[in-house]
Design a protein around this motif. Structure first.
Motif, PDB file in Angstrom:
ATOM      1  N   LEU A  11       0.931  -1.165  -0.141  1.00 41.22           N
ATOM      2  CA  LEU A  11      -0.213  -0.198  -0.046  1.00 41.22           C
ATOM      3  C   LEU A  11       0.933   1.186  -0.231  1.00 41.22           C
ATOM      4  O   LEU A  11       1.947   1.434   0.729  1.00 41.22           O
ATOM      5  CB  LEU A  11      -1.132   0.030   1.468  1.00 41.22           C
ATOM      6  N   LEU A  12       0.513   2.399  -0.811  1.00 42.46           N
ATOM      7  CA  LEU A  12       1.101   3.495  -1.041  1.00 42.46           C
ATOM      8  C   LEU A  12       2.423   3.390  -1.967  1.00 42.46           C
ATOM      9  O   LEU A  12       2.753   4.455  -2.262  1.00 42.46           O
ATOM     10  CB  LEU A  12       1.406   4.016   0.412  1.00 42.46           C
ATOM     11  N   VAL A  38      -1.474   9.444   1.444  1.00 44.15           N
ATOM     12  CA  VAL A  38      -2.273   9.180   2.116  1.00 44.15           C
ATOM     13  C   VAL A  38      -3.493   9.675   2.456  1.00 44.15           C
ATOM     14  O   VAL A  38      -4.469   9.151   3.126  1.00 44.15           O
ATOM     15  CB  VAL A  38      -1.247   9.102   3.803  1.00 44.15           C
ATOM     16  N   ALA A  39      -3.455  10.879   1.720  1.00 45.61           N
ATOM     17  CA  ALA A  39      -4.900  11.561   1.919  1.00 45.61           C
ATOM     18  C   ALA A  39      -6.019  10.749   1.395  1.00 45.61           C
ATOM     19  O   ALA A  39      -7.412  11.091   2.106  1.00 45.61           O
ATOM     20  CB  ALA A  39      -4.798  13.110   1.031  1.00 45.61           C
ATOM     21  N   GLY A  40      -6.039  10.108   0.586  1.00 49.32           N
ATOM     22  CA  GLY A  40      -7.085   9.156  -0.074  1.00 49.32           C
ATOM     23  C   GLY A  40      -7.003   7.876   0.313  1.00 49.32           C
ATOM     24  O   GLY A  40      -7.576   6.883  -0.386  1.00 49.32           O
ATOM     25  N   THR A  41      -6.496   7.463   1.549  1.00 51.42           N
ATOM     26  CA  THR A  41      -6.403   6.360   1.900  1.00 51.42           C
ATOM     27  C   THR A  41      -6.942   6.238   3.313  1.00 51.42           C
ATOM     28  O   THR A  41      -6.638   6.885   4.235  1.00 51.42           O
ATOM     29  CB  THR A  41      -5.048   5.733   2.151  1.00 51.42           C
ATOM     30  N   TYR A 100       4.300   2.481   9.691  1.00 49.13           N
ATOM     31  CA  TYR A 100       3.907   2.289   8.325  1.00 49.13           C
ATOM     32  C   TYR A 100       4.177   3.372   7.310  1.00 49.13           C
ATOM     33  O   TYR A 100       5.000   3.509   6.286  1.00 49.13           O
ATOM     34  CB  TYR A 100       2.876   1.325   8.011  1.00 49.13           C
ATOM     35  N   LEU A 101       3.724   4.491   7.809  1.00 49.51           N
ATOM     36  CA  LEU A 101       4.021   5.814   7.005  1.00 49.51           C
ATOM     37  C   LEU A 101       5.042   6.374   7.576  1.00 49.51           C
ATOM     38  O   LEU A 101       5.886   7.179   6.469  1.00 49.51           O
ATOM     39  CB  LEU A 101       2.826   6.570   7.562  1.00 49.51           C
ATOM     40  N   ARG A 102       5.629   6.391   8.630  1.00 45.15           N
ATOM     41  CA  ARG A 102       7.030   6.996   9.071  1.00 45.15           C
ATOM     42  C   ARG A 102       8.033   6.237   8.237  1.00 45.15           C
ATOM     43  O   ARG A 102       9.258   7.151   8.122  1.00 45.15           O
ATOM     44  CB  ARG A 102       7.362   6.710  10.480  1.00 45.15           C
ATOM     45  N   PHE A 122      13.621   1.436  -1.787  1.00 46.46           N
ATOM     46  CA  PHE A 122      12.978   2.865  -1.618  1.00 46.46           C
ATOM     47  C   PHE A 122      12.128   2.839  -2.809  1.00 46.46           C
ATOM     48  O   PHE A 122      12.095   2.241  -4.007  1.00 46.46           O
ATOM     49  CB  PHE A 122      13.745   4.024  -1.611  1.00 46.46           C
ATOM     50  N   ASP A 123      10.959   3.712  -2.887  1.00 46.40           N
ATOM     51  CA  ASP A 123      10.157   4.010  -3.956  1.00 46.40           C
ATOM     52  C   ASP A 123      10.656   5.302  -4.680  1.00 46.40           C
ATOM     53  O   ASP A 123      10.457   6.473  -4.213  1.00 46.40           O
ATOM     54  CB  ASP A 123       8.878   4.381  -3.352  1.00 46.40           C
TER      55      ASP A 123
END
Length: 262
Positions: A11-12, A38-41, A100-102, A122-123
């Motif tokens: 995810l993301l 993350v705004a639309g998650t 997960y976000l950090r 990394f992405d």
């Protein structure tokens, strides 16, 4: 939790590239003010290590399907997030941000399905890693920089927490405590309640009827406080409903103009 081959993106993540000195010797990582993805998650994975902190801010539920994972709800409808704005910046700076976000845009991943070896990746689409003038260098000469070592350590800790999370989920499945979740919210002025489904939760009746030896086992292996954290956190669902109503992202029939304190 997210250690998958690159063709199965978590995810993301929109791409994965293994970090190496030959290709990325001049790369830097720069701090970003927000993560717009993350705004639309509306749901983010979490580990059991975070339950005690997460329960104060978000409801903890479990994904549907044969292999459920713990997730926190940040919105009650797909495409909504009541805690981050459109730029991915926390509306309330004091809110807990899941690991997960950090760790984004980094993670440890298996590059080949025939091995359990993990590589730091990394992405490349994140905009946080590249040949920038500003930021922290990822390599110092031929060696990983202190920044890279810290990133690697954080990702390793996340993977270890992911293993503990898998053990907890195995315990829930073995105890047959999970059930399909359903939450009904009937706000003032509505003739019918709004029903939210699509997740799993602990069956409270089964939990209350566990034998003493079963409860003792859950307590000894650390699962009992995690179950309680999950159950206590479910009350936050109503708070998210209220947040979405104030932000204008709740049910269309009840939407109100957004207010300054949303």
């Amino acid at each position: 939790m997210a250690s998958q081959a690159p063709n199965m993106l978590p995810l993301l993540y929109q791409g994965l590239e293994p970090l190496n000195r030959n290709q990325h010797g001049n790369f830097k990582v720069r701090r970003q003010t927000g993560l717009d993805r993350v705004a639309g998650t509306h749901a983010i994975p979490v580990t059991v290590d975070e339950f005690s902190m997460v329960q104060r801010h978000f409801p903890i539920v479990f994904s549907s399907g044969e292999n459920p994972v713990p997730i926190v709800l940040m919105g009650l409808h797909e495409g909504t997030n009541a805690f981050f704005d459109e730029k991915g910046i926390a509306i309330d700076p004091s809110i807990y941000v899941p690991a997960y976000l950090r760790r984004f845009p980094f993670l440890l991943a298996r590059l080949r399905e025939d091995t359990d070896e993990l590589s730091l990746c990394f992405d490349p689409t994140s905009g946080a890693v590249g040949e920038f003038d500003e930021g922290e260098a990822l390599f110092t000469g031929d060696e990983p920089s202190e920044a890279t070592k810290a990133i690697l350590q954080f990702c390793e800790q996340f993977e270890q927490a992911g293993q503990r999370t898998q053990a907890f989920m195995a315990e829930l499945k073995q105890s047959e405590l999970l059930m399909e979740g359903e939450v009904a919210i009937q706000p003032e002025g509505s003739d019918q309640p709004f029903i939210y489904r699509g997740f799993q939760m602990v069956d409270e009746e089964k939990f209350r009827n566990l034998r003493g030896d079963e409860l003792r086992k859950l307590n000894q292996n650390g699962a009992l406080p995690l179950i309680m954290a999950h159950m206590f956190s479910l009350s936050v669902i109503r708070e998210i409903f209220g947040r979405q109503m104030r932000q204008g992202t709740g049910p269309a029939s009840l939407r109100q103009p957004a207010t300054a304190d949303a």
